[in-house]
Write a protein that holds these residues in place. Sequence first.
Motif, PDB file in Angstrom:
ATOM      1  N   VAL A  82       7.008 -48.065 -24.392  1.00  0.00           N
ATOM      2  CA  VAL A  82       5.664 -47.703 -24.851  1.00  0.00           C
ATOM      3  C   VAL A  82       4.606 -48.466 -24.070  1.00  0.00           C
ATOM      4  O   VAL A  82       3.563 -47.911 -23.699  1.00  0.00           O
ATOM      5  CB  VAL A  82       5.525 -47.957 -26.362  1.00  0.00           C
ATOM      6  N   THR A  83       4.866 -49.753 -23.796  1.00  0.00           N
ATOM      7  CA  THR A  83       3.917 -50.547 -23.016  1.00  0.00           C
ATOM      8  C   THR A  83       3.742 -49.971 -21.617  1.00  0.00           C
ATOM      9  O   THR A  83       2.619 -49.896 -21.097  1.00  0.00           O
ATOM     10  CB  THR A  83       4.396 -52.008 -22.923  1.00  0.00           C
ATOM     11  N   VAL A  84       4.836 -49.549 -20.994  1.00  0.00           N
ATOM     12  CA  VAL A  84       4.768 -48.972 -19.645  1.00  0.00           C
ATOM     13  C   VAL A  84       3.988 -47.657 -19.657  1.00  0.00           C
ATOM     14  O   VAL A  84       3.094 -47.444 -18.830  1.00  0.00           O
ATOM     15  CB  VAL A  84       6.185 -48.755 -19.080  1.00  0.00           C
ATOM     16  N   ILE A  85       4.299 -46.772 -20.590  1.00  0.00           N
ATOM     17  CA  ILE A  85       3.646 -45.460 -20.631  1.00  0.00           C
ATOM     18  C   ILE A  85       2.148 -45.600 -20.890  1.00  0.00           C
ATOM     19  O   ILE A  85       1.316 -45.035 -20.153  1.00  0.00           O
ATOM     20  CB  ILE A  85       4.298 -44.570 -21.704  1.00  0.00           C
ATOM     21  N   LEU A  86       1.794 -46.373 -21.919  1.00  0.00           N
ATOM     22  CA  LEU A  86       0.374 -46.570 -22.213  1.00  0.00           C
ATOM     23  C   LEU A  86      -0.324 -47.321 -21.092  1.00  0.00           C
ATOM     24  O   LEU A  86      -1.487 -47.028 -20.757  1.00  0.00           O
ATOM     25  CB  LEU A  86       0.219 -47.336 -23.533  1.00  0.00           C
ATOM     26  N   GLY A  87       0.370 -48.292 -20.499  1.00  0.00           N
ATOM     27  CA  GLY A  87      -0.228 -49.067 -19.417  1.00  0.00           C
ATOM     28  C   GLY A  87      -0.536 -48.215 -18.201  1.00  0.00           C
ATOM     29  O   GLY A  87      -1.597 -48.362 -17.579  1.00  0.00           O
ATOM     30  N   ILE A  88       0.375 -47.314 -17.841  1.00  0.00           N
ATOM     31  CA  ILE A  88       0.137 -46.442 -16.691  1.00  0.00           C
ATOM     32  C   ILE A  88      -1.075 -45.549 -16.940  1.00  0.00           C
ATOM     33  O   ILE A  88      -1.948 -45.400 -16.077  1.00  0.00           O
ATOM     34  CB  ILE A  88       1.394 -45.601 -16.389  1.00  0.00           C
ATOM     35  N   VAL A  89      -1.159 -44.966 -18.126  1.00  0.00           N
ATOM     36  CA  VAL A  89      -2.267 -44.054 -18.431  1.00  0.00           C
ATOM     37  C   VAL A  89      -3.595 -44.792 -18.456  1.00  0.00           C
ATOM     38  O   VAL A  89      -4.558 -44.417 -17.767  1.00  0.00           O
ATOM     39  CB  VAL A  89      -2.015 -43.345 -19.780  1.00  0.00           C
ATOM     40  N   ILE A  90      -3.677 -45.852 -19.229  1.00  0.00           N
ATOM     41  CA  ILE A  90      -4.953 -46.556 -19.422  1.00  0.00           C
ATOM     42  C   ILE A  90      -5.400 -47.276 -18.154  1.00  0.00           C
ATOM     43  O   ILE A  90      -6.565 -47.192 -17.750  1.00  0.00           O
ATOM     44  CB  ILE A  90      -4.832 -47.529 -20.604  1.00  0.00           C
ATOM     45  N   ASN A  91      -4.497 -47.983 -17.501  1.00  0.00           N
ATOM     46  CA  ASN A  91      -4.882 -48.740 -16.307  1.00  0.00           C
ATOM     47  C   ASN A  91      -5.219 -47.818 -15.140  1.00  0.00           C
ATOM     48  O   ASN A  91      -6.125 -48.122 -14.355  1.00  0.00           O
ATOM     49  CB  ASN A  91      -3.757 -49.696 -15.917  1.00  0.00           C
ATOM     50  N   SER A  92      -4.524 -46.701 -15.018  1.00  0.00           N
ATOM     51  CA  SER A  92      -4.843 -45.766 -13.937  1.00  0.00           C
ATOM     52  C   SER A  92      -6.193 -45.094 -14.179  1.00  0.00           C
ATOM     53  O   SER A  92      -6.956 -44.860 -13.226  1.00  0.00           O
ATOM     54  CB  SER A  92      -3.740 -44.713 -13.795  1.00  0.00           C
ATOM     55  N   MET A  93      -6.505 -44.792 -15.435  1.00  0.00           N
ATOM     56  CA  MET A  93      -7.803 -44.195 -15.735  1.00  0.00           C
ATOM     57  C   MET A  93      -8.932 -45.187 -15.469  1.00  0.00           C
ATOM     58  O   MET A  93      -9.989 -44.817 -14.929  1.00  0.00           O
ATOM     59  CB  MET A  93      -7.842 -43.712 -17.186  1.00  0.00           C
ATOM     60  N   ALA A  94      -8.715 -46.453 -15.825  1.00  0.00           N
ATOM     61  CA  ALA A  94      -9.726 -47.475 -15.536  1.00  0.00           C
ATOM     62  C   ALA A  94      -9.903 -47.649 -14.035  1.00  0.00           C
ATOM     63  O   ALA A  94     -11.042 -47.745 -13.533  1.00  0.00           O
ATOM     64  CB  ALA A  94      -9.310 -48.801 -16.185  1.00  0.00           C
ATOM     65  N   ALA A  95      -8.789 -47.665 -13.298  1.00  0.00           N
ATOM     66  CA  ALA A  95      -8.873 -47.809 -11.844  1.00  0.00           C
ATOM     67  C   ALA A  95      -9.538 -46.595 -11.206  1.00  0.00           C
ATOM     68  O   ALA A  95     -10.288 -46.726 -10.229  1.00  0.00           O
ATOM     69  CB  ALA A  95      -7.472 -48.007 -11.266  1.00  0.00           C
ATOM     70  N   PHE A  96      -9.286 -45.414 -11.755  1.00  0.00           N
ATOM     71  CA  PHE A  96      -9.922 -44.198 -11.234  1.00  0.00           C
ATOM     72  C   PHE A  96     -11.435 -44.282 -11.393  1.00  0.00           C
ATOM     73  O   PHE A  96     -12.191 -43.950 -10.475  1.00  0.00           O
ATOM     74  CB  PHE A  96      -9.383 -42.981 -11.973  1.00  0.00           C
ATOM     75  N   ALA A  97     -11.890 -44.721 -12.553  1.00  0.00           N
ATOM     76  CA  ALA A  97     -13.334 -44.847 -12.776  1.00  0.00           C
ATOM     77  C   ALA A  97     -13.955 -45.877 -11.849  1.00  0.00           C
ATOM     78  O   ALA A  97     -15.098 -45.713 -11.405  1.00  0.00           O
ATOM     79  CB  ALA A  97     -13.598 -45.230 -14.237  1.00  0.00           C
ATOM     80  N   LEU A  98     -13.213 -46.922 -11.530  1.00  0.00           N
ATOM     81  CA  LEU A  98     -13.753 -47.982 -10.677  1.00  0.00           C
ATOM     82  C   LEU A  98     -13.687 -47.644  -9.193  1.00  0.00           C
ATOM     83  O   LEU A  98     -14.482 -48.153  -8.405  1.00  0.00           O
ATOM     84  CB  LEU A  98     -12.983 -49.286 -10.937  1.00  0.00           C
ATOM     85  N   SER A  99     -12.754 -46.799  -8.801  1.00  0.00           N
ATOM     86  CA  SER A  99     -12.559 -46.533  -7.370  1.00  0.00           C
ATOM     87  C   SER A  99     -13.131 -45.198  -6.907  1.00  0.00           C
ATOM     88  O   SER A  99     -13.524 -45.066  -5.739  1.00  0.00           O
ATOM     89  CB  SER A  99     -11.062 -46.583  -7.033  1.00  0.00           C
ATOM     90  N   ARG A 100     -13.186 -44.192  -7.790  1.00  0.00           N
ATOM     91  CA  ARG A 100     -13.589 -42.852  -7.360  1.00  0.00           C
ATOM     92  C   ARG A 100     -14.961 -42.432  -7.874  1.00  0.00           C
ATOM     93  O   ARG A 100     -15.633 -41.638  -7.231  1.00  0.00           O
ATOM     94  CB  ARG A 100     -12.556 -41.813  -7.832  1.00  0.00           C
TER      95      ARG A 100
END
Length: 290
Positions: A82-100
């Motif tokens: 659960v930590t991996v699945i939620l971490g991939i979704v949330i951290n990738s969305m945060a990184a997307f907002a910061l990079s794109r």
Amino acid sequence: MTSFLKHLGGQAGRIVLALAFALPLVFMLVSSFKTDDQIFADLGSLRAFLPVGALSLDNYTGVFDRVPAAQFLLNSVIISSVTVILGIVINSMAAFALSRMVWPGRKVVMTVVIATLIVPFETFALPLVWWVNQLPLLRVNGFQLELTTGWMDTYQVQILPFVANAFSIFFFHQYFQSIPKELDEAAIMDGAGWFTIYRRIIMPLSGPAVATVAILTFLPAWNSYLWPLMVVQSEELRPVMVGISYFFQLNVGWGQIMAYSSMITMPILALFVAFQRSFVNSIASTGVKG
């Protein structure tokens, strides 16, 4: 001739390095099939790394007699997955907002995210315990729902505080930077929104980064020891690492310790072998872009 010697020396160095990392694992696995007396008798020779002598599965059966190993393994699988699945979704969305995406203050936010990497977990562990103990919790009591306070002794207290991860955000950010932004512009001209770009363009192209973040998120979640000791009292909720302490109570069984250690190490090795190629590719791609 010189190039051949360099190649030979490089191969020899790799073999020595591989043995340095592999021999402790070999010793652990081989010792898990031996009795305690045989483990200590073989320590002074190469027999310590060889499956010789009277081998049996008694240590493995003894593990399940001594601790609820199956429950510990199930808890760690649930918590880590659960930590991996939620971490991939949330951290990738945060990184997307910061990079794109372009918005005021994103560089400041990214700087703050990176700055948190230097703060060790031990410095805010106690304040975090206080905070999670103040959070609301919805419990099922029979056929009724009750709203109480405090996340202590639950699954979520072992998962949610570690979903957002500064390194994962930074890693995704660096990888997303290597993807041409012309793809975003073309998608916007076709009427796509930011979430569509994230879901249908960026993430499908970020498989190696996802695999790497999955491994780097899974490892600390699976190896967690200090935090569960602080917030979990019920035996049925404890992860595998806490179970190691059970073997040092009363009589210490080193063969059982090796068997238990082998059982909890195999999932990590299997995960790394499965995603090894993606892991190496993502590290190389991120390093090139910088």
